[in-house]
Design a protein around this motif. Structure first.
Motif, short mmCIF file in Angstrom:
data_model
loop_
_atom_site.label_atom_id
_atom_site.label_comp_id
_atom_site.label_asym_id
_atom_site.label_seq_id
_atom_site.Cartn_x
_atom_site.Cartn_y
_atom_site.Cartn_z
N ASP A 26 0.83 -1.21 0.00
CA ASP A 26 0.00 0.00 0.00
C ASP A 26 0.87 1.26 0.00
N MET A 27 2.01 1.14 -0.67
CA MET A 27 2.79 2.35 -0.89
C MET A 27 2.10 3.19 -1.97
N ALA A 28 2.40 4.46 -1.98
CA ALA A 28 1.79 5.36 -2.97
C ALA A 28 2.41 5.16 -4.34
N THR A 29 1.56 5.02 -5.34
CA THR A 29 2.07 4.97 -6.71
C THR A 29 1.27 5.94 -7.56
N GLU A 30 1.88 6.26 -8.68
CA GLU A 30 1.21 7.17 -9.60
C GLU A 30 -0.10 6.56 -10.10
N VAL A 80 -6.39 3.63 7.11
CA VAL A 80 -5.75 2.34 7.33
C VAL A 80 -4.44 2.22 6.55
N ARG A 81 -4.25 3.12 5.58
CA ARG A 81 -3.02 3.05 4.78
C ARG A 81 -1.81 3.10 5.70
N SER A 82 -0.78 2.40 5.31
CA SER A 82 0.30 2.26 6.27
C SER A 82 1.70 2.42 5.69
#
Lengths: 430, 430, 430, 430
Positions: free
Chosen positions: A85-89, B21-23
């Motif tokens: 759940d890392m941020a991606t484009e 909930v993002r982690s």
């Protein structure tokens, strides 16, 4: 349709290596190879029209060309595929588009949770947060509901065969009669209200109600708008959260993006999966009103929450909802399907019961439950894939891709009708 | 590494639209864009070395070129993407190859179940069939175990924070001390044997034991081969099934395809997910000895059991296991990692505890649990992604892709070591 | 002893009319008629010495003359017999005397709850209030514990046969090893502390610990004073309540009124029953520290909370605890019993294991479990009633009334020793 | 009635020493001293007429003279008082008489189980054996049912306040609407049949149904004979056992020995307690059809199963059922009570709802629930003890001893009617 001529491929590998739990490959005995929109081909070149649409995961058809282009481009340019759940484009774009196309027009500000890539993940997350937000434990659910196969989801699923599979007592759920369960004359909502009002009823105040606006697996039972609105009001008055499981019925299946759009309700929690991934890719969302988004970071997690191919496909699929054209197309197909179903129903009134369903999920209940299964066999022999549903498998269910070409739809309906004729003939003989 | 120079992208969209909930996006604060093998780049072009590898889902690296080619070809030729559990050519090929490459060399005849595309699906299915096959209900599980986030899997997961998230009592599980839990001098298996032998212990005979050969989330605790063999024997003597959860440790993470290969045991049920999908695509397997494959058709199901892109990628990934080269490559990297970790551990003995883990999942436990988290921050600032694990997050965990180039591994280890130096300097100051 | 000469009465009526669940009448096959202190007579006039004492309900002997007088007087003067939980003079007197004789000398201010007239009522009430007072649900209990047969009490009882009788999964309890469970060298309290300290252990923080100072049904296992004190400290540090089940061991059985008097602990909740009713009349108490007496009126109730004959008898029985004489009498009988047991144990070291127990509940564990049962048979044939205990029924248990005349005790011990001799002779032959 | 003149005794001892859970002593604020048939006297000599009868435990009146004589004789001749479940002469006589007077005339051959001396013991035993005999776990129970306070019995009890007291989730029970629950026009049995017939309803096939023929605590709701017969048929057709909880309604309360005698059903399991002990002494029975009496010896047990004073009293009480006189006496009192209740109900139609109940348990439901409680206060001030029932305590309940003298009954009814008048006057003022 030339599949009567050609031979079917053998299923030896599956029989030998795959678990006994396999199921659809027993009904549709061939090995599939290619697919495009509403058609599939097996390894021997036999062609099939698909009135099953991945159990609702292929609303935009098999291998939708516009979406495919995006996927191939993304793969070729080394876009991040797996990101936890890392941020991606890709995720950022999806979130932005989802807000624009889906939430904003409805005036909603639900937060988007990625609970893992399957429907049952979305439901498990919904149940968890509902319990946390209310401090209560039990979930009110409905006769003939289907919400998934992991332990939490199974506890709110009605089907006895599936429930038995748990191998343990399923708890913390209370089943209530769905709209129309006791026939048209019994007001099931009054029943529920009475039980929740009475401190001696034995029914605890639930954390939440989980409901489908149309019960797909449960036999194409559809709740009225009024009933849904009363349910929402009951939730408000009893401090229960309203969870709308739109996993199978959402993404346009009943004619609008959400199956409950016309009821004018705003659920606290909405579960989406199946067609939200656009291309049949695993993806699921749990939408939460901001006030109940009280998760601690990582309190729920999962390895495949960041399936970026899903985000890419899902983003492209949202384009269908930017204007009204798609809705109109669905509506015209809906009417076309209804026409055939009603004719068949009228023709074989002693064999068929009511025509059920909404939008592009419609079907006929058979008086003898086993006839629906036999019809599915007959249809498949003629190149049409169609499944049954209902507690006894008594409903023949038509759910083609929403994007099916009108002439393919008509071809499919012809096979359907012919298959019913054959079935009726068999019945006369027997 | 130029990331100190360049600015990081903002996370506004995620903060506004995504659930609380993002982690991981809170630990690794940037927006990722591209990825190749062991490297990631964010939208501003900053480069990161990945010692997290999708929590074990990217053993073959990000966007593995050989696998990608197969995926693109399959997409372009309209191979069936989504098939529920109907038979497809892609699945047939995977099954055949899996038997050849994995099962046959071990003399095994496990049946392959596709339980849905995530690890928790695989575990839920394992628990169900174990209960059905034995007619018992409770599951024996271990301190600091991690098996998943849906209700069944959570019931056998030790972490109190995750368990609390369920919002209901988690039942039908009994926790036992893992190998080494009370220190080297206490034989935890003797403890378990005594409890199961004593009809007055209050511990029911379980349907199954579920165990990880190395506990990844639990803090890199590794069970000895002897302990695992005794566990298998105990299972046999008590009529319990042995479920090996190899979701994170399987597919080569510890040096061989299965993490328990060197223990010489043959589990009744094996759960695989994460890297089985080859490319980070959602996929999971539950392997069952034929005698317990007593499912009724469809008794467990799920929409995304037929993620054919996963089958395509998984098939190609099996090529790594056709000969011994890959194992040797892992082994040389394992030694390289161990060298750095032992040096660091020796240098900072008062701060660091033991070096833990096996194969290419290794780490160091910190005496003050919070230091592991701080180390992760420091490393990320220098372009290295690394996570913590353990009940208090006290272990800094190194798990790069197995395919990482040796020089990238060394770069990563340099950043790691420098970060520990910085951490030690901070500690001196404080 | 003339019972070899006389015939035994038939049990036809019981065989025909009473449920198969009947049990002691199968071991002691006669129809009893009269009883006085430590002796029973059957309908044919056979005499028996009672080393079972109503499983601990007859500490003051059968038909204690002083108590009987009070009962007859009360009946004849139309004292209220049944009063639900309305106030009666008999209850008022009991409460006042209980405070004076039992609570005050210990400096305690526990509130007295009448939870219903049986031990299992007392335990059920204790579990309820512990859960309410802490907001937690699980109860920590011990291997080989016995607390009762209703569903709540059964969930904290170790015996597998009894547990199976529930027919449902027993939940909300976690079993821990009792003092000495793994032998003298393993510190079971350290084990428990570790599990409760570790947030990854899978063991939730319990509402309460329920413990017996000596496990009667579990095989006469006795906890050390030190272990009990550490348990109390652990309870304090973890916010758990300490429930001491003194139903069988209380009222003097181990030599002082409470079995844990010498440990210097003050349990939050104490369960009393069996001999509290003085004359073998149904009665039970749950003592609660005032701070946790947070019941709502009527939150727990029961029809027979007001068994006033019990209050009358119980009040009179408290006279035994007004000075030290009774304690001294018990102590001299304890030593007399120990003497015989140790001699027997020494004589038949290969057949008998350790001498167990405390005060006037003592016994011998047999290496072959079935020998204890056989010994009971042999003793009964010679006019001595004695039962077995332990998870496999392997302990022969001596628990005469505390008021037994010294010469009757010695007669009983002679029969016991002769029966062991016979048993040994049988063993040699076989 | 001179109680207005005399002062009431203080309750200080109870306030200081007894747990907050005490309840009836808060409604009936005095200290009772003596009792005879339907009258009680407190320590100051105030007299009270008892329309509560020990919540149904005193059907034969307080301190019934004939029974008392038997008890005193038994005590004086050293009859065995406490016998666990060993055979005694007193028990033998009871069993023989119970067969003669109760079972034989009905043509029944139920086995008699002594499950412990309270109602909740009888219910716990019933639930256990039902689960064992069927291999199923859930129990079907009814809205506003009351079955007891231990965990198993509580799980089938409807009252939310009592259920909450458990402190844990109550499971393995499913609540169904009792006869008349949704008004006269809704056939609740059809509802239940539909749910049990539908494999998708989410309602599992239960081990048993537990039902009261008249719900005492639940508000004097009475099931029709037809409804009970249909329930019995449903049980037969679904393989469920029928458990009739006759604890409060049995022993003549509704006019015949069993409350369901006129329905012509034969329950598989019958629970008796309260008045079965004759004199208000703790005693309970679970009657089992021989085919389901499949207990292992000792699978359920309890210390006070052998309360021989109870057997002595119960045996004597059976004399009331040897001929028809007692039934006729009850019937004439029933009519007398009904007369008053109907007059009151007619007079105060706006305040009072329907007259409810059967035999000598009758009452009036008040439109404002709190009025029933106020009426109880007013009545007590004038020397009449009467309780409320129903989920909101809205029913004023009249249940004098069945043996009440006709003139005492009339005195009581006069106080009752006067109290209603006062209540109405208060209502007018407010």
């Amino acid at each position: 349709m030339n599949n009567q001529v050609m031979e079917k491929p053998k299923l030896d590998v599956f029989d030998q290596l795959e678990s006994e739990v396999r199921s659809y490959c027993r009904s549709f005995k061939t090995v599939f190879h290619k697919a495009r929109n509403a058609k599939l081909w097996d390894t021997r070149g036999n062609e099939y029209i698909d009135f099953f649409a991945g159990a609702g995961a292929l609303n935009y058809g098999h291998n939708n060309a516009k979406i495919r282009k995006k996927l191939v481009d993304y793969l070729l340019e080394d876009g991040v595929t797996h990101s936890l759940d890392m941020a991606t484009e890709a995720k950022e774009t999806f979130l932005t588009r989802f807000r624009e196309v889906i939430l904003k027009p409805r005036g909603w500000d639900h937060k988007v949770m990625f609970p893992g890539p399957t429907g049952t993940n979305a439901v498990e997350a919904a149940l968890k947060i509902a319990r946390k937000a209310t401090g209560r434990t039990s979930i009110l659910c409905f006769t003939n509901a289907f919400h998934g196969m992991s332990l939490g989801s199974l506890s709110v699923t009605g089907n006895a065969f599936k429930r038995k599979g748990a191998g343990v007592e399923l708890s913390h759920s209370v089943f209530m009669p769905y709209d129309g369960y006791f026939g048209d004359n019994v007001d099931t909502m009054a029943y529920i209200e009475k039980l929740l009002d009475d401190p001696g009823s034995g029914v605890p105040l639930p954390a939440a109600v989980i409901v489908e606006a149309v019960q797909g697996e449960g036999g194409l039972n559809a709740a009225s708008r009024k009933w849904l609105r009363r349910l929402e009001r009951l939730c408000r008055s009893k401090g229960m959260l309203l969870i709308l499981d739109d996993i199978q019925m959402g993404c346009g299946r009943t004619g609008s993006f959400f199956s409950f759009d016309d009821a004018g309700i705003e659920p606290d929690i909405i579960c989406l999966s199946k067609s939200i991934g656009g291309y049949g890719l695993p993806m699921a969302l749990t939408l939460l009103k901001p006030g109940i988004d009280i998760w601690e970071p990582g309190e729920h997690n999962g390895t495949f929450r960041g399936n970026n191919l899903g985000f890419i496909a899902a983003t492209e699929a949202l384009a269908y909802w930017e204007n009204d054209q798609f809705r109109r197309d669905i509506h015209s197909r809906e009417r076309r399907m209804r026409l055939t179903l009603e004719r068949v129903s009228e023709k074989y009134g002693s064999m068929c019961g009511e025509v059920r369903g909404r939008g592009m999920i419609q079907g006929i209940a058979f008086r003898k439950p086993e006839l629906a299964g036999r019809l599915s066999e007959l249809a498949f022999e003629s190149g049409l894939i169609l499944e049954t549903s209902g507690p006894r498998g008594e409903v023949a269910k038509l759910m083609p891709p929403l994007t099916i070409e009108m002439n393919t739809l008509e071809q499919g309906l012809v096979i359907f009708e012919n298959s019913v004729d054959k079935l009726a003939a068999e019945e006369v003989k027997s």
